[in-house]
Each structure stands twice: as C-alpha cells, then as structure tokens.
Design a protein around this motif. Structure first.
Motif, PDB file in Angstrom:
ATOM      1  N   VAL A 149      29.999  39.952  43.422  1.00 56.91           N
ATOM      2  CA  VAL A 149      30.214  38.903  42.422  1.00 56.91           C
ATOM      3  C   VAL A 149      31.716  38.709  42.200  1.00 56.91           C
ATOM      4  O   VAL A 149      32.216  37.583  42.211  1.00 56.91           O
ATOM      5  CB  VAL A 149      29.500  39.250  41.095  1.00 56.91           C
ATOM      6  N   PHE A 150      32.430  39.806  42.002  1.00 52.30           N
ATOM      7  CA  PHE A 150      33.866  39.749  41.772  1.00 52.30           C
ATOM      8  C   PHE A 150      34.566  39.063  42.946  1.00 52.30           C
ATOM      9  O   PHE A 150      35.323  38.105  42.760  1.00 52.30           O
ATOM     10  CB  PHE A 150      34.418  41.166  41.563  1.00 52.30           C
ATOM     11  N   LEU A 151      34.290  39.540  44.161  1.00 54.41           N
ATOM     12  CA  LEU A 151      34.952  38.949  45.330  1.00 54.41           C
ATOM     13  C   LEU A 151      34.513  37.509  45.569  1.00 54.41           C
ATOM     14  O   LEU A 151      35.301  36.688  46.030  1.00 54.41           O
ATOM     15  CB  LEU A 151      34.688  39.796  46.583  1.00 54.41           C
ATOM     16  N   GLY A 152      33.278  37.196  45.219  1.00 46.39           N
ATOM     17  CA  GLY A 152      32.801  35.818  45.344  1.00 46.39           C
ATOM     18  C   GLY A 152      33.604  34.871  44.469  1.00 46.39           C
ATOM     19  O   GLY A 152      33.999  33.783  44.914  1.00 46.39           O
ATOM     20  N   HIS A 153      33.881  35.300  43.248  1.00 46.93           N
ATOM     21  CA  HIS A 153      34.690  34.474  42.335  1.00 46.93           C
ATOM     22  C   HIS A 153      36.116  34.323  42.867  1.00 46.93           C
ATOM     23  O   HIS A 153      36.675  33.227  42.845  1.00 46.93           O
ATOM     24  CB  HIS A 153      34.732  35.076  40.931  1.00 46.93           C
ATOM     25  N   VAL A 154      36.705  35.440  43.321  1.00 47.87           N
ATOM     26  CA  VAL A 154      38.073  35.378  43.853  1.00 47.87           C
ATOM     27  C   VAL A 154      38.112  34.462  45.076  1.00 47.87           C
ATOM     28  O   VAL A 154      38.996  33.616  45.201  1.00 47.87           O
ATOM     29  CB  VAL A 154      38.608  36.793  44.195  1.00 47.87           C
ATOM     30  N   SER A 177      37.501  33.586  54.136  1.00 48.05           N
ATOM     31  CA  SER A 177      36.706  34.802  54.330  1.00 48.05           C
ATOM     32  C   SER A 177      36.757  35.711  53.108  1.00 48.05           C
ATOM     33  O   SER A 177      37.690  35.649  52.300  1.00 48.05           O
ATOM     34  CB  SER A 177      37.215  35.578  55.549  1.00 48.05           C
ATOM     35  N   ARG A 178      35.767  36.577  53.027  1.00 45.34           N
ATOM     36  CA  ARG A 178      35.724  37.590  51.973  1.00 45.34           C
ATOM     37  C   ARG A 178      36.896  38.557  52.156  1.00 45.34           C
ATOM     38  O   ARG A 178      37.441  39.075  51.189  1.00 45.34           O
ATOM     39  CB  ARG A 178      34.374  38.306  52.087  1.00 45.34           C
ATOM     40  N   HIS A 179      37.291  38.776  53.412  1.00 43.95           N
ATOM     41  CA  HIS A 179      38.401  39.679  53.713  1.00 43.95           C
ATOM     42  C   HIS A 179      39.698  39.198  53.044  1.00 43.95           C
ATOM     43  O   HIS A 179      40.442  40.001  52.476  1.00 43.95           O
ATOM     44  CB  HIS A 179      38.594  39.787  55.234  1.00 43.95           C
ATOM     45  N   GLU A 180      39.983  37.905  53.095  1.00 46.16           N
ATOM     46  CA  GLU A 180      41.187  37.355  52.451  1.00 46.16           C
ATOM     47  C   GLU A 180      41.129  37.561  50.937  1.00 46.16           C
ATOM     48  O   GLU A 180      42.130  37.905  50.310  1.00 46.16           O
ATOM     49  CB  GLU A 180      41.329  35.859  52.740  1.00 46.16           C
ATOM     50  N   ALA A 229      42.407  51.475  31.122  1.00 44.55           N
ATOM     51  CA  ALA A 229      41.098  52.110  31.296  1.00 44.55           C
ATOM     52  C   ALA A 229      39.959  51.140  30.958  1.00 44.55           C
ATOM     53  O   ALA A 229      38.947  51.095  31.669  1.00 44.55           O
ATOM     54  CB  ALA A 229      41.001  53.362  30.430  1.00 44.55           C
ATOM     55  N   GLN A 230      40.122  50.369  29.880  1.00 46.63           N
ATOM     56  CA  GLN A 230      39.084  49.396  29.498  1.00 46.63           C
ATOM     57  C   GLN A 230      38.923  48.313  30.567  1.00 46.63           C
ATOM     58  O   GLN A 230      37.804  47.903  30.879  1.00 46.63           O
ATOM     59  CB  GLN A 230      39.426  48.734  28.168  1.00 46.63           C
ATOM     60  N   LEU A 231      40.050  47.842  31.112  1.00 51.53           N
ATOM     61  CA  LEU A 231      39.967  46.842  32.165  1.00 51.53           C
ATOM     62  C   LEU A 231      39.300  47.432  33.401  1.00 51.53           C
ATOM     63  O   LEU A 231      38.419  46.803  33.996  1.00 51.53           O
ATOM     64  CB  LEU A 231      41.359  46.298  32.522  1.00 51.53           C
ATOM     65  N   ALA A 232      39.677  48.637  33.776  1.00 50.51           N
ATOM     66  CA  ALA A 232      39.083  49.288  34.948  1.00 50.51           C
ATOM     67  C   ALA A 232      37.568  49.393  34.807  1.00 50.51           C
ATOM     68  O   ALA A 232      36.824  49.209  35.776  1.00 50.51           O
ATOM     69  CB  ALA A 232      39.698  50.674  35.160  1.00 50.51           C
ATOM     70  N   ALA A 233      37.099  49.648  33.585  1.00 50.74           N
ATOM     71  CA  ALA A 233      35.661  49.781  33.342  1.00 50.74           C
ATOM     72  C   ALA A 233      34.903  48.478  33.588  1.00 50.74           C
ATOM     73  O   ALA A 233      33.690  48.494  33.804  1.00 50.74           O
ATOM     74  CB  ALA A 233      35.414  50.269  31.915  1.00 50.74           C
ATOM     75  N   ARG A 234      35.603  47.347  33.583  1.00 54.65           N
ATOM     76  CA  ARG A 234      34.962  46.043  33.802  1.00 54.65           C
ATOM     77  C   ARG A 234      34.973  45.619  35.271  1.00 54.65           C
ATOM     78  O   ARG A 234      34.366  44.615  35.631  1.00 54.65           O
ATOM     79  CB  ARG A 234      35.672  44.954  32.984  1.00 54.65           C
ATOM     80  N   LEU A 235      35.703  46.363  36.094  1.00 51.26           N
ATOM     81  CA  LEU A 235      35.862  45.986  37.500  1.00 51.26           C
ATOM     82  C   LEU A 235      34.937  46.802  38.396  1.00 51.26           C
ATOM     83  O   LEU A 235      34.548  47.919  38.041  1.00 51.26           O
ATOM     84  CB  LEU A 235      37.310  46.223  37.938  1.00 51.26           C
ATOM     85  N   PRO A 236      34.615  46.279  39.589  1.00 53.88           N
ATOM     86  CA  PRO A 236      33.864  47.085  40.559  1.00 53.88           C
ATOM     87  C   PRO A 236      34.648  48.379  40.850  1.00 53.88           C
ATOM     88  O   PRO A 236      35.884  48.380  40.807  1.00 53.88           O
ATOM     89  CB  PRO A 236      33.814  46.190  41.806  1.00 53.88           C
ATOM     90  N   VAL A 296      42.883  35.906  41.474  1.00 49.23           N
ATOM     91  CA  VAL A 296      42.464  37.253  41.043  1.00 49.23           C
ATOM     92  C   VAL A 296      42.529  37.386  39.520  1.00 49.23           C
ATOM     93  O   VAL A 296      41.563  37.837  38.889  1.00 49.23           O
ATOM     94  CB  VAL A 296      43.328  38.342  41.721  1.00 49.23           C
ATOM     95  N   LEU A 297      43.648  36.982  38.913  1.00 44.55           N
ATOM     96  CA  LEU A 297      43.791  37.200  37.470  1.00 44.55           C
ATOM     97  C   LEU A 297      42.873  36.307  36.645  1.00 44.55           C
ATOM     98  O   LEU A 297      42.419  36.728  35.580  1.00 44.55           O
ATOM     99  CB  LEU A 297      45.252  37.040  37.041  1.00 44.55           C
ATOM    100  N   SER A 298      42.549  35.103  37.116  1.00 45.07           N
ATOM    101  CA  SER A 298      41.593  34.285  36.363  1.00 45.07           C
ATOM    102  C   SER A 298      40.194  34.900  36.441  1.00 45.07           C
ATOM    103  O   SER A 298      39.423  34.828  35.487  1.00 45.07           O
ATOM    104  CB  SER A 298      41.596  32.832  36.855  1.00 45.07           C
ATOM    105  N   THR A 299      39.874  35.548  37.569  1.00 47.62           N
ATOM    106  CA  THR A 299      38.597  36.263  37.696  1.00 47.62           C
ATOM    107  C   THR A 299      38.583  37.463  36.750  1.00 47.62           C
ATOM    108  O   THR A 299      37.581  37.724  36.082  1.00 47.62           O
ATOM    109  CB  THR A 299      38.361  36.701  39.156  1.00 47.62           C
ATOM    110  N   VAL A 300      39.698  38.181  36.672  1.00 47.20           N
ATOM    111  CA  VAL A 300      39.826  39.307  35.736  1.00 47.20           C
ATOM    112  C   VAL A 300      39.646  38.807  34.300  1.00 47.20           C
ATOM    113  O   VAL A 300      38.921  39.410  33.508  1.00 47.20           O
ATOM    114  CB  VAL A 300      41.190  40.016  35.911  1.00 47.20           C
TER     115      VAL A 300
END
Length: 131
Positions: free
Chosen positions: A7-12, A20-23, A45-52, A97-101
């Motif tokens: 989901v995260f990479l799909g948004h990015v 590609s997903r690789h990019e 730490a809170q941000l990390a908890a929201r990420l894959p 990336v940051l708008s997805t974050v």
C-alpha cells in the motif's frame, strides 16, 4: 497502525508517477533515511510505527546529518543519493514520499514532525501551513 508495504509503495509509485515499484522503493529508502536523521525521540518512533517494517528500520537507522537541512538542501541531498537524479526529479521523489508519509499520520503527529524540521518542510509534505 502501520501501512502495509504494498500500500505504501503503491501510493509513492502513483504520486511519483514511477514506471516501476523499484523506482518508488528507491525514492522511499533515500528520503526516509534522510528524514530519519532530522527527527528525534518519540516523534521518530511514532512515525516509524506507522510505516511498513522495512521502511521503519530505515527511518530509525538514518543517514547521519551534521545539522537539519533546509528544504532545498534536503532535496539536493536526495538528488546526490539517487543515481541519475537532478534537483527537479529529487523534488518529485521527496514530494511523492513525504506526502505519502503525511497521509499515514494524524494531524497531531504531522505537526510534531514539522516542529522538528526547518521552516518550509510543510510544502514538501504537501501540507502548506498558514504563516
């Protein structure tokens, strides 16, 4: 709750209009490694908890930065870490990336993140703040 990797990479990938997903993954790794060097303590730490998990680990084990970079230098640093990137493509990468974050966190956590960053990052996150 953490976003799933796909989901995260799909948004990015969608926001960066990558072929590609690789990019998308390359952009996410570099931007999060740089962002991690700018955040400290509970906010990181809170941000990390929201990420894959793999991206959380990148955020928590960041590239070292001697000082918080202003937004334009953050974009330049991103360009330096991505092979073949220009400042224009790096700005695109950072924004994707940051708008997805920003979408992965609530307004309170985003406000805390922005407080730890130099002025102007609100635009990189796609969340312009009133002055």
């Amino acid at each position: 709750m953490a976003l799933r990797r796909e989901v995260f990479l799909g948004h990015v990938q969608e926001r960066g209009r990558y072929d590609s997903r690789h990019e998308a993954e390359r952009a996410a790794r570099v931007v999060l490694a740089l962002l991690g060097s700018h955040l400290v303590g509970n906010v990181r730490a809170q941000l990390a908890a929201r990420l894959p998990e793999e991206f959380a680990l990148i955020l928590l084990n960041p590239l070292q930065s001697a000082e918080p970079l202003p937004p334009e230098r953050f974009v330049r640093a991103t360009a330096a870490w991505i092979e073949g990137a220009t400042e224009q493509t790096a700005a695109w990468d950072v924004s994707a990336v940051l708008s997805t974050v920003a979408d992965a966190v609530d307004e309170d956590l985003l406000a805390q993140i922005l407080l730890q960053l130099p002025v102007g990052y609100d635009l990189l996150f796609g969340r312009p703040q009133p002055t």
